[in-house]
Design a protein around this motif. Structure first.
Motif, PDB file in Angstrom:
ATOM      1  N   CYS A 155       0.843  -1.203   0.000  1.00 41.84           N
ATOM      2  CA  CYS A 155       0.000   0.000   0.000  1.00 41.84           C
ATOM      3  C   CYS A 155       0.875   1.247   0.000  1.00 41.84           C
ATOM      4  N   ALA A 156       0.256   2.352  -0.321  1.00 38.75           N
ATOM      5  CA  ALA A 156       0.885   3.657  -0.145  1.00 38.75           C
ATOM      6  C   ALA A 156       0.135   4.374   0.976  1.00 38.75           C
ATOM      7  N   SER A 159      -2.114  11.840   5.265  1.00 37.81           N
ATOM      8  CA  SER A 159      -1.906  11.071   6.497  1.00 37.81           C
ATOM      9  C   SER A 159      -0.453  11.073   6.952  1.00 37.81           C
ATOM     10  N   ARG A 160       0.462  11.422   6.077  1.00 40.70           N
ATOM     11  CA  ARG A 160       1.892  11.320   6.402  1.00 40.70           C
ATOM     12  C   ARG A 160       2.311  12.253   7.534  1.00 40.70           C
ATOM     13  N   ASP A 161       1.994  13.515   7.406  1.00 47.23           N
ATOM     14  CA  ASP A 161       2.378  14.501   8.420  1.00 47.23           C
ATOM     15  C   ASP A 161       1.112  15.161   8.947  1.00 47.23           C
ATOM     16  N   GLN A 162       0.787  14.877  10.186  1.00 44.81           N
ATOM     17  CA  GLN A 162      -0.434  15.410  10.775  1.00 44.81           C
ATOM     18  C   GLN A 162      -0.089  16.229  12.016  1.00 44.81           C
ATOM     19  N   ALA A 163      -0.862  17.253  12.248  1.00 42.76           N
ATOM     20  CA  ALA A 163      -0.755  18.042  13.473  1.00 42.76           C
ATOM     21  C   ALA A 163      -2.075  17.889  14.212  1.00 42.76           C
ATOM     22  N   ILE A 164      -2.022  17.348  15.405  1.00 44.62           N
ATOM     23  CA  ILE A 164      -3.234  17.105  16.187  1.00 44.62           C
ATOM     24  C   ILE A 164      -3.254  18.095  17.335  1.00 44.62           C
ATOM     25  N   CYS A 182      -3.866  -0.278  -2.212  1.00 43.62           N
ATOM     26  CA  CYS A 182      -3.353  -1.546  -1.706  1.00 43.62           C
ATOM     27  C   CYS A 182      -3.561  -2.624  -2.768  1.00 43.62           C
ATOM     28  N   VAL A 183      -2.504  -3.330  -3.077  1.00 44.64           N
ATOM     29  CA  VAL A 183      -2.550  -4.386  -4.078  1.00 44.64           C
ATOM     30  C   VAL A 183      -1.979  -5.646  -3.460  1.00 44.64           C
ATOM     31  N   LEU A 184      -2.758  -6.688  -3.497  1.00 45.94           N
ATOM     32  CA  LEU A 184      -2.277  -7.981  -3.010  1.00 45.94           C
ATOM     33  C   LEU A 184      -1.644  -8.721  -4.180  1.00 45.94           C
ATOM     34  N   PRO A 185      -0.406  -9.193  -4.026  1.00 48.52           N
ATOM     35  CA  PRO A 185       0.233  -9.920  -5.134  1.00 48.52           C
ATOM     36  C   PRO A 185      -0.529 -11.198  -5.461  1.00 48.52           C
ATOM     37  N   ARG A 186      -0.548 -11.531  -6.738  1.00 44.68           N
ATOM     38  CA  ARG A 186      -1.171 -12.784  -7.146  1.00 44.68           C
ATOM     39  C   ARG A 186      -0.307 -13.946  -6.708  1.00 44.68           C
ATOM     40  N   MET A 197       4.593   1.455   8.756  1.00 45.27           N
ATOM     41  CA  MET A 197       3.772   0.306   8.389  1.00 45.27           C
ATOM     42  C   MET A 197       4.708  -0.794   7.906  1.00 45.27           C
ATOM     43  N   GLU A 198       4.484  -1.992   8.363  1.00 47.08           N
ATOM     44  CA  GLU A 198       5.250  -3.149   7.893  1.00 47.08           C
ATOM     45  C   GLU A 198       4.275  -4.198   7.377  1.00 47.08           C
ATOM     46  N   TYR A 199       4.619  -4.767   6.240  1.00 50.91           N
ATOM     47  CA  TYR A 199       3.734  -5.724   5.579  1.00 50.91           C
ATOM     48  C   TYR A 199       4.324  -7.119   5.666  1.00 50.91           C
ATOM     49  N   TYR A 200       3.458  -8.104   5.894  1.00 48.69           N
ATOM     50  CA  TYR A 200       3.883  -9.500   6.034  1.00 48.69           C
ATOM     51  C   TYR A 200       3.068 -10.391   5.127  1.00 48.69           C
TER      52      TYR A 200
END
Length: 176
Positions: free
Chosen positions: A41-42, A47-52, A80-84, A173-176
């Motif tokens: 995903c990207a 969402s990358r830099d937020q000020a709350i 988000c793309v799931l590999p075939r 984010m880490e993808y498994y």
């Protein structure tokens, strides 16, 4: 004879290149950086830099309740793309989010004049994020996904002192 014709045909090309460079007036440069990574995903740019902005609250509320008001924020995953299966790529079907910042016990530390408080982050399932520790695995789906979190000011069992506070917390984010 063949050899001399070859030399003659190259000479105009060389003189043309040298001549063109002599007429160049402004020279600039463009620096580019980027990376190609294997990711499912990207992260949406908003969402990358937020000020709350946290609410202003009296010290008495922290003393009475032990915490402040929740502030919601989101991280939006896009494309988000799931590999075939059988594509040779790792089958990334799950992901984990890790928040990292200055630790204050199991919460995130704050800087500034305020004392006796820290920040707590929790996901929409109630899992509390500890600095540098990944939240539980989540299922990855194709398309877009919105991750909902909340942040609240917590008493950290130190002497309370009023004042401004701030903190910088990173996420990955880490993808498994």
């Amino acid at each position: 004879m063949f050899r001399s014709a070859r030399y003659v045909s190259v000479f105009p090309l060389v003189s043309l290149l040298v001549g063109a460079e002599a007429f160049a007036q402004d020279v600039g440069r463009v620096d580019m950086r980027g990376s190609i990574i294997e990711t499912a995903c990207a992260i949406d740019m908003s969402s990358r830099d937020q000020a709350i902005e946290m609410a202003t609250m009296p010290v008495s509320q922290i003393i009475r309740d032990g915490y402040g008001v929740d502030r919601s924020f989101t991280v939006r995953l896009v494309n988000c793309v799931l590999p075939r299966l059988g594509s040779g790529l790792a089958a990334q079907r799950q992901f984990q989010t890790t928040f990292d910042g200055r630790a204050d016990g199991s919460f995130f530390g704050v800087d500034g004049n305020a004392r006796g408080v820290a920040l707590m982050i929790a996901d929409s399932r109630g899992n509390v994020a500890a600095p540098g520790a990944p939240l539980p695995l989540e299922e990855l789906v194709s398309g877009d996904k919105v991750l909902n979190y909340s942040m609240r000011l917590m008493g950290n069992k130190q002497v309370l002192r009023s004042g401004d506070y701030y903190s910088t917390i990173r996420f990955k984010m880490e993808y498994y």
